[in-house]
Design an enzyme around this catalytic site. Structure first.
Site: not given
Ligand code: UD1
Length: 443
Positions: A38-39, A132, A137, A323, A415
């Site tokens: 999915k991701n 969410c 996030r 996850d 989802r």
């Molecule tokens: C993706 C995955 C999700 C998975 C996550 C972590 C998709 C669609 N989703 O989500 O299933 O759980 O990776 O493996 O691919 N953070 C910040 N600042 C930012 C961005 C992120 O502090 O600008 C922090 C977030 O709060 C979190 C961590 O970084 O603590 C990881 O987030 P991130 O890797 O960005 O997750 P997603 O890409 O949203």
């Protein structure tokens, strides 16, 4: 037997929410098939915005999140055609650089469109996706990186507007250091940099397999990228990208969930296709817990008898994936001894603890740490999945519990898991999807 009846719209009652009814205690056996990731699929779909040619993606899982992403791309002017697990995306006629709030809000991953939209159109206007169930996030890293590539970014009234100044409307290569290895930020910035003028380096990049999958697709489309899968990714921008025909990697989180289904039911179960390197930390923890594995060309067979307590902490890849934290906790609730799980990635990702406790699990919480004292037997109960992976954790617990477990919150489950109950039933589980109120007569 599978009972599948249309929901009762007239009553609108909570009791009539779709639910899974699981009769627990049955061993699993046989082969279970893993769908496309999915991701990966979600972000690869966004990459269609980078070219006027058609992008064909294969092995795309049939999930509601994929439908939501298709709708977002269609709203931008992409022609989307789905047939089986193949999807054709034709971005020749993009008319919009501003996906509507309602669609972006329904799917956080759609924010990742900002990178390719900006690279292709010179501007993008994307609503902030908001938090969410599992945490706030933020998208600070995405925005910081786009600025480093020359974009002017403003955030007003909940909308992020990014514009490339100057006549050429082309981003410029730059040096980006991510404060945390965000998967979404790494993907957004790789796509943006692919069409930028000059060389971009992303330091402290995410190393997840989905990042490598995106790099492979972009390379197949003509991009110049090296280092994906390591902490430093280098992208040399090209003027244009072309179409491609590309198959999405197998879903490592779905595969991990199936391995855990084998473990929690103390079964012998073959899971395929899998790429074992994508599951390193998960296989190590399952081995520590007492499971053994046999690998073949495309799959892995888990053999689970007694499960011992283990400690784990969620970390960015190659660490243990957040996850699979909730599904692994269901397993540890049935282990011999006391385990400890620390959730380091998301601040609100332990809501399944209360639901597992309803099923007789013995769990104590301290901040982001859960201490799980294994019990001899979980007991079936009505439970609620509070997010996608928490819902999967409830299904796993239901497979092991005695009696009947009723899992609500299927809008989350659907989802990210394609026909979870169908796949598990085919290897011996007894799960029925119901829409009727309990006690209502079914014809
Ligand atoms: C993706 C995955 C999700 C998975 C996550 C972590 C998709 C669609 N989703 O989500 O299933 O759980 O990776 O493996 O691919 N953070 C910040 N600042 C930012 C961005 C992120 O502090 O600008 C922090 C977030 O709060 C979190 C961590 O970084 O603590 C990881 O987030 P991130 O890797 O960005 O997750 P997603 O890409 O949203």
């Amino acid at each position: 037997m599978t009972v599948s009846v249309a929901p009762s719209v007239a009553t609108g009652s909570l009791l009539s929410q779709p639910r899974l009814e699981i009769t627990g205690g049955l061993p699993l056996a046989g082969d279970i098939r893993v769908s496309g990731a999915k991701n990966s699929a979600l972000v690869l779909m966004a990459a269609c915005l980078l070219t006027r040619d058609t992008l064909r993606l294969r092995n795309v899982p049939p999930l509601t999140d994929i439908t939501a992403m298709s709708e977002i791309l269609a709203a931008l002017g992409v022609r989307v055609q789905r047939g089986g697990d193949t999807i054709d995306l034709d971005g020749d006629q993009i008319t919009q650089a501003a996906p509507p709030y309602e669609l972006v809000n329904s799917l956080r991953a759609s924010f990742f469109c900002i990178g390719p939209l900006l690279a292709r159109m010179g501007m993008a206007q994307v609503p902030l996706p908001g938090g969410c169930q599992i945490g706030t996030r933020p998208v600070v890293e995405h925005v910081k990186g786009l600025k480093a590539l020359g974009a002017q970014v403003t955030i007003e009234h909940g909308v992020v507007t990014a514009v490339v100044p100057g006549r050429s409307h082309r981003l410029t290569g730059g040096h980006i250091h991510l404060d945390c290895p965000s998967v979404g930020a790494t993907e957004t910035l790789m796509m943006a940099a692919a069409l930028a003028d000059g060389e971009t380096t992303i330091d402290n990049a995410a190393q997840e397999p989905e990042v490598i999958d995106l790099a492979r697709l972009l390379i197949a489309m003509g991009a110049k990228i090296r280092g994906a899968g390591s902490p430093t990714i280098t992208i040399i921008g090209v003027e244009r990208l072309h179409g491609a025909d590309y198959a999405v990697i197998p879903d490592r989180i779905e595969a991990g969930t199936f391995l855990l289904a084998g473990a929690i039911t103390r079964s012998l179960l073959r899971v395929a296709p899998v790429i074992p390197e994508h599951l390193g930390a998960v296989l190590t923890k399952l081995e520590e817990a007492g499971c053994t594995f046999e690998f073949d060309d495309s799959g892995v067979t888990i053999n689970a008898r007694q499960i011992k307590a283990v400690d784990l902490r969620t970390q960015p890849f190659p660490g243990f994936p957040t996850d699979l934290q909730a599904p692994f906790m269901s397993l540890l609730a049935t282990a011999t001894g006391t385990s400890m799980i620390v959730e380091n990635i998301f601040e609100n990702r332990l809501q399944h603890v209360a639901e597992l406790q309803r099923m007789g699990a013995s769990i104590r919480m301290q901040g982001n740490t859960a201490f799980i004292e294994g019990v001899a037997q979980l007991s079936g109960a009505p439970v609620q999945g509070t997010d996608l992976r928490a819902s999967a954790a409830m299904v796993l617990a239901g497979l092991a519990a005695n009696g009947t477990t009723t899992v609500r919150g299927l809008e989350f489950l659907d989802r990210g898991y394609a026909d979870l109950e169908g796949k598990l039933n085919a290897v011996g589980a007894d799960i029925r999807r119901l829409y009727e109120e309990p006690g209502a007569k079914m014809n």
